[in-house]
Design a protein around this motif. Sequence first.
Motif, PDB file in Angstrom:
ATOM      1  N   ALA A  92       0.815  -1.347   0.075  1.00 47.27           N
ATOM      2  CA  ALA A  92       0.065   0.114   0.252  1.00 47.27           C
ATOM      3  C   ALA A  92       0.942   1.276   0.078  1.00 47.27           C
ATOM      4  N   ARG A  93       1.963   1.209   0.689  1.00 52.71           N
ATOM      5  CA  ARG A  93       2.932   2.334   0.966  1.00 52.71           C
ATOM      6  C   ARG A  93       3.614   2.633  -0.602  1.00 52.71           C
ATOM      7  N   ARG A  94       4.049   1.628  -1.109  1.00 54.73           N
ATOM      8  CA  ARG A  94       4.421   1.792  -2.482  1.00 54.73           C
ATOM      9  C   ARG A  94       3.557   2.257  -3.737  1.00 54.73           C
ATOM     10  N   GLU A  95       2.328   2.005  -3.436  1.00 59.45           N
ATOM     11  CA  GLU A  95       1.391   2.599  -4.183  1.00 59.45           C
ATOM     12  C   GLU A  95       1.013   4.065  -4.100  1.00 59.45           C
ATOM     13  N   HIS A  96       1.176   4.344  -2.904  1.00 57.65           N
ATOM     14  CA  HIS A  96       0.764   5.742  -2.066  1.00 57.65           C
ATOM     15  C   HIS A  96       2.112   6.808  -2.890  1.00 57.65           C
ATOM     16  N   LEU A  97       3.218   6.008  -2.532  1.00 53.43           N
ATOM     17  CA  LEU A  97       4.296   6.967  -2.984  1.00 53.43           C
ATOM     18  C   LEU A  97       3.984   7.037  -4.520  1.00 53.43           C
ATOM     19  N   GLU A  98       3.988   6.096  -5.336  1.00 48.74           N
ATOM     20  CA  GLU A  98       4.099   6.194  -6.677  1.00 48.74           C
ATOM     21  C   GLU A  98       2.985   7.078  -7.163  1.00 48.74           C
ATOM     22  N   ARG A  99       1.969   6.766  -6.777  1.00 47.76           N
ATOM     23  CA  ARG A  99       0.662   7.574  -7.392  1.00 47.76           C
ATOM     24  C   ARG A  99       0.484   8.982  -6.842  1.00 47.76           C
ATOM     25  N   LEU A 100       1.065   9.296  -5.632  1.00 43.70           N
ATOM     26  CA  LEU A 100       0.433  10.417  -4.857  1.00 43.70           C
ATOM     27  C   LEU A 100       1.972  11.092  -4.278  1.00 43.70           C
ATOM     28  N   ILE A 101       2.503  10.578  -3.247  1.00 44.09           N
ATOM     29  CA  ILE A 101       3.448  11.476  -2.877  1.00 44.09           C
ATOM     30  C   ILE A 101       4.726  11.921  -3.951  1.00 44.09           C
ATOM     31  N   ARG A 102       5.270  10.863  -4.624  1.00 45.94           N
ATOM     32  CA  ARG A 102       6.348  11.363  -5.395  1.00 45.94           C
ATOM     33  C   ARG A 102       6.014  12.459  -6.358  1.00 45.94           C
ATOM     34  N   PRO A 103       4.801  12.075  -6.940  1.00 44.42           N
ATOM     35  CA  PRO A 103       4.253  13.373  -8.192  1.00 44.42           C
ATOM     36  C   PRO A 103       4.228  14.441  -7.421  1.00 44.42           C
ATOM     37  N   ALA A 104       3.800  14.711  -6.288  1.00 48.17           N
ATOM     38  CA  ALA A 104       3.583  15.875  -5.478  1.00 48.17           C
ATOM     39  C   ALA A 104       4.990  16.709  -5.169  1.00 48.17           C
ATOM     40  N   LEU A 105       5.797  15.452  -4.615  1.00 51.75           N
ATOM     41  CA  LEU A 105       6.964  16.334  -4.268  1.00 51.75           C
ATOM     42  C   LEU A 105       7.799  16.860  -5.695  1.00 51.75           C
ATOM     43  N   ALA A 106       7.632  16.125  -6.684  1.00 52.28           N
ATOM     44  CA  ALA A 106       8.292  16.721  -7.840  1.00 52.28           C
ATOM     45  C   ALA A 106       7.545  17.896  -8.326  1.00 52.28           C
ATOM     46  N   ARG A 107       6.468  18.132  -7.848  1.00 60.50           N
ATOM     47  CA  ARG A 107       5.793  19.486  -8.355  1.00 60.50           C
ATOM     48  C   ARG A 107       6.160  20.571  -7.150  1.00 60.50           C
ATOM     49  N   GLY A 108       6.792  20.124  -6.127  1.00 53.21           N
ATOM     50  CA  GLY A 108       7.009  21.171  -4.945  1.00 53.21           C
ATOM     51  C   GLY A 108       5.942  21.381  -4.173  1.00 53.21           C
ATOM     52  N   THR A 109       5.285  20.274  -3.846  1.00 52.45           N
ATOM     53  CA  THR A 109       3.982  20.366  -3.187  1.00 52.45           C
ATOM     54  C   THR A 109       4.162  19.679  -1.734  1.00 52.45           C
ATOM     55  N   TRP A 110       3.871  20.323  -0.744  1.00 54.05           N
ATOM     56  CA  TRP A 110       3.986  19.582   0.495  1.00 54.05           C
ATOM     57  C   TRP A 110       3.106  18.429   0.659  1.00 54.05           C
ATOM     58  N   VAL A 111       3.658  17.478   1.322  1.00 45.75           N
ATOM     59  CA  VAL A 111       2.874  15.767   1.500  1.00 45.75           C
ATOM     60  C   VAL A 111       2.647  15.745   2.953  1.00 45.75           C
ATOM     61  N   VAL A 112       1.539  15.642   3.544  1.00 47.28           N
ATOM     62  CA  VAL A 112       1.114  15.257   4.800  1.00 47.28           C
ATOM     63  C   VAL A 112       0.547  13.951   4.750  1.00 47.28           C
ATOM     64  N   CYS A 113       1.202  12.995   5.577  1.00 41.85           N
ATOM     65  CA  CYS A 113       0.567  11.613   5.731  1.00 41.85           C
ATOM     66  C   CYS A 113       0.279  11.333   7.204  1.00 41.85           C
ATOM     67  N   ASP A 114      -0.668  10.604   7.350  1.00 45.71           N
ATOM     68  CA  ASP A 114      -1.166  10.221   8.938  1.00 45.71           C
ATOM     69  C   ASP A 114      -0.229   9.216   9.189  1.00 45.71           C
ATOM     70  N   ARG A 115       0.294   8.421   8.480  1.00 50.34           N
ATOM     71  CA  ARG A 115       0.940   7.445   8.871  1.00 50.34           C
ATOM     72  C   ARG A 115       2.196   6.918   7.770  1.00 50.34           C
ATOM     73  N   PHE A 116       3.499   6.654   8.125  1.00 46.53           N
ATOM     74  CA  PHE A 116       4.362   6.309   7.280  1.00 46.53           C
ATOM     75  C   PHE A 116       5.347   4.987   7.981  1.00 46.53           C
ATOM     76  N   THR A 117       6.474   4.732   7.334  1.00 51.96           N
ATOM     77  CA  THR A 117       7.167   3.623   7.863  1.00 51.96           C
ATOM     78  C   THR A 117       7.392   3.535   9.226  1.00 51.96           C
ATOM     79  N   ASP A 118       7.578   4.757   9.927  1.00 48.93           N
ATOM     80  CA  ASP A 118       7.565   4.744  11.636  1.00 48.93           C
ATOM     81  C   ASP A 118       6.485   3.746  12.106  1.00 48.93           C
ATOM     82  N   SER A 119       5.266   3.926  11.581  1.00 52.11           N
ATOM     83  CA  SER A 119       4.167   3.398  12.069  1.00 52.11           C
ATOM     84  C   SER A 119       4.225   1.726  11.820  1.00 52.11           C
TER      85      SER A 119
END
Length: 154
Positions: A23-50
Amino acid sequence: RLRALLLGEPMTIETETLLMFAARREHLERLIRPALARGTWVVCDRFTDSTFAYQGAGRGVPANAIESLERWIHGDLQPDLTLLFDLPAELAAQRRAAARSADRFESEDLEFFTRVRAGYHARRAASPARFQTIDGRQGIDEIRRVLEESLARL
């Protein structure tokens, strides 16, 4: 669909851990990495620390297994800031019970959540510059104030 499966279906701890990373991989590829590439902040309620806290400290998955998956799935990509809303397991259980019906994770006993909390504290100790701990026993207005101050410093 992965979330529904994780929250509702019984499974082995290995399957649970692998599904978390799928699930994390899909979230990274579909949402997080594209947003970061655009310079957009990303807020997640959970990540690998969880995952280290829940599957590692809570369920006993070896840290080296989680570390291997972490390197494979997201390499050196880590949050710039991790906000740890910390409160005793007993109080967290009371709040959850008052807010909603428990899912598969929330149905665990207090000992599980005590281990999870210790897992988060271990992650914070390993990366203190990345973590900010917020006392979750405070009222919502005080927590909002602390959050606003934290985000203003970024």
